[in-house]
Design an enzyme around this catalytic site. Structure first.
Site, short mmCIF file in Angstrom:
data_model
loop_
_atom_site.label_atom_id
_atom_site.label_comp_id
_atom_site.label_asym_id
_atom_site.label_seq_id
_atom_site.Cartn_x
_atom_site.Cartn_y
_atom_site.Cartn_z
N LYS A 1 0.82 -1.23 0.00
CA LYS A 1 0.00 0.00 0.00
C LYS A 1 0.84 1.26 0.00
O LYS A 1 0.46 2.28 -0.58
CB LYS A 1 -0.98 0.03 1.18
CG LYS A 1 -0.33 -0.13 2.54
CD LYS A 1 -0.34 -1.55 2.95
CE LYS A 1 0.66 -1.84 4.05
NZ LYS A 1 0.75 -3.24 4.37
N GLY B 1 -5.97 -6.52 3.94
CA GLY B 1 -5.42 -7.88 3.86
C GLY B 1 -6.28 -8.79 3.00
O GLY B 1 -6.39 -8.61 1.79
N GLU C 1 -5.28 -6.49 -4.49
CA GLU C 1 -6.33 -6.77 -3.50
C GLU C 1 -5.79 -6.80 -2.07
O GLU C 1 -6.45 -6.33 -1.13
CB GLU C 1 -7.01 -8.10 -3.84
CG GLU C 1 -8.19 -8.44 -2.98
CD GLU C 1 -9.29 -7.39 -3.06
OE1 GLU C 1 -9.99 -7.35 -4.08
OE2 GLU C 1 -9.45 -6.59 -2.11
N LYS D 1 -3.45 3.15 3.05
CA LYS D 1 -4.61 2.37 2.59
C LYS D 1 -5.76 3.30 2.20
O LYS D 1 -6.45 3.07 1.20
CB LYS D 1 -5.04 1.39 3.69
CG LYS D 1 -3.99 0.31 3.92
CD LYS D 1 -4.23 -0.48 5.20
CE LYS D 1 -3.18 -1.58 5.38
NZ LYS D 1 -3.18 -2.18 6.71
N1 HSE Z 1 0.58 -3.83 9.67
C1 HSE Z 1 -0.76 -3.92 9.19
C2 HSE Z 1 -1.72 -4.07 10.35
C3 HSE Z 1 -1.00 -5.08 8.27
O1 HSE Z 1 -1.31 -4.10 11.51
O2 HSE Z 1 -2.90 -4.16 10.08
C4 HSE Z 1 -0.42 -4.87 6.90
O3 HSE Z 1 -1.03 -3.81 6.27
#
Ligand code: HSE
Length: 437
Positions: free
Chosen positions: A105, A134, A129, A205
């Site tokens: 991302k 995730g 995706e 994100k």
């Molecule tokens: N480090 C991220 C989280 C997951 O803790 O959700 C990967 O984007």
């Protein structure tokens, strides 16, 4: 039967999940695809460590170029993270005519438009995706499920680490630092947790989702980003007494003309679905013109959930390879040839919201009237106020206040004046409230 060759760059947690799923579900994938997916090469600097996946001899390499420049490889899976090397590798793979799958991302938030343009010019696709949420299929939902609809707003819990820490603070009443330390020991938080707890990962994100939802470029630095490291058990407890939960929320409302987009800890009503998203789980709650509300919920990280999203992308690209339909779904919901402009982001000082304030003041007569006087002079109307008799560090007592909808600029002005008062022992805590999710 047609064979699609895949090379993975980065054999960490997600890479191991991808290799495991490709092996475990090989027959199922063959049946669904009408083609065979061959995991031809995996590149990683560490090719000695046993990841528990049996690989054919010669699959592992420490040189990513052996994948990027291999004429037989159709799909390159970039799982190294970071933005520099990942960008170079992705561009080279695309120039070499390979489709790319990425979970990165940070890369897409920063360089997405350049990469997607390069992919379109070379007649290949970049699938992503796993980059947001995730394993949750939020990208495909926006690109395809909502292809006919207009997105009006979305709210996301997009970081499992931050959500885990806040959930434990809510359940146990512990301090942020203690729970972070525990989370690191349990493997839920990175050794350097900055990106996760300070909202940066969530911001990346959010930028990816804004691009998809509104068809415009997003400038990262215009997104107000505040993390959870200053939240205390007092805030969590008082929010709960008032019927709220505190979540690190990615907020976006608007249209292609401009959005109110920001990330910060947020009080949300405890009855809202998002308030039930706890521990490491992620969710996106989305409002669109015709569908109305919809919510996607699931694992936002982890070997198998993220691996499943990556393999779904491999399958999707393989279908396009089999049917010769590359570039079928453009990255942006506008004609691929149209240049995307940059979306206007409402500066945080222009928003209006309800606010939770926690003052740390010495316990003396007349304190409240000084605070409320300043608020009043700055057009801020108090909704409720509670002073708890409990002494905090430094001998102060907490005064909790909710204020009616106010301008952020007024609130900031008032807090600057209040925090200068000698009766204040700590900087005032401000948390924005979202009622109309
Ligand atoms: N480090 C991220 C989280 C997951 O803790 O959700 C990967 O984007």
């Amino acid at each position: 039967m047609k064979k699609i060759s895949v090379g993975i760059i980065g054999f960490g947690t997600v890479g191991t999940g991808v290799a495991t799923i490709l092996k475990k579900n090989a027959a199922l994938l063959r049946q669904r695809l009408g083609a065979t997916i061959e995991l031809k090469r995996i590149a990683d600097l560490d090719i000695q460590r046993d990841r528990g996946v049996a690989l054919k001899p010669g699959v592992l390499t420490s040189d990513a170029n052996e994948i990027i420049n291999d004429p037989d490889i159709d799909i390159v899976v970039e799982l190294i993270g970071g933005t520099n090397a990942a960008k170079k590798m992705t561009l080279q793979a695309v120039k070499n005519g390979k489709h790319v799958v990425t979970a990165n991302k940070a890369l897409l938030s920063k360089h997405g438009h350049e990469l997607f343009s390069a992919a379109a010019e070379n007649g290949v696709d970049i699938a992503f995706e796993a980059s947001v949420g995730g394993g949750i299929p939020i990208i495909r939902t926006i690109q395809e499920g909502l292809a006919s609809d207009r997105i009006l707003s979305f709210f996301g819990i997009l970081n499992g680490t931050a959500n885990y820490i806040l959930s434990r603070m809510t359940d146990e009443g512990g301090d942020f630092q203690d729970i972070l330390k525990d989370a690191q020991e349990e493997g839920y938080a990175e050794a350097d947790p900055t990106f996760d707890v300070e909202g940066i990962d969530t911001m990346h994100k959010l930028c990816v989702l804004i691009g998809l939802a509104f068809g415009k470029k997003v400038s990262e630095k215009k997104i107000y980003t505040e993390g959870i490291s200053k939240i205390t058990p007092l805030d969590i407890e008082f929010a709960r007494e008032l019927g709220y939960r505190i979540k690190l929320l990615a907020i976006c409302r608007g249209s292609e003309k401009g959005v109110d987009a920001r990330i910060h800890p947020t009080l949300i009503p405890e009855g809202h679905l998002l308030a039930q998203v706890n521990n490491t789980l992620n969710a996106v709650f989305l409002q669109s013109e015709d569908l109305g509300p919809t919510m996607l919920y699931g694992h936002g990280a982890g070997m198998m959930p993220t691996g499943s999203a990556v393999v779904a992308d491999i399958v999707s690209l393989s279908r396009d390879i089999v049917k010769n339909t590359a570039n079928r779904v453009p990255y942006l919901p506008v004609n691929g040839k149209k240049k995307a402009g940059e979306i206007a982001i409402k500066p945080i000082k222009e928003i209006e919201a309800r606010y939770y304030l926690r003052f740390s003041a010495i316990d003396k007569p007349g304190i409240l009237s000084q605070i409320s006087g300043i608020l009043g002079r700055n057009n801020i109307s108090i909704y409720s106020v509670v002073q708890k008799g409990r002494r905090m560090r430094g001998g102060s007592v907490p005064i909790f206040m909710l204020v009616h909808e106010s301008k952020e600029s007024d609130i900031q002005k008032a807090l600057k004046q209040i925090d200068r008062l000698s009766i204040l022992r700590q900087k005032t805590m401000l948390i924005r409230i979202e009622e109309g999710l």
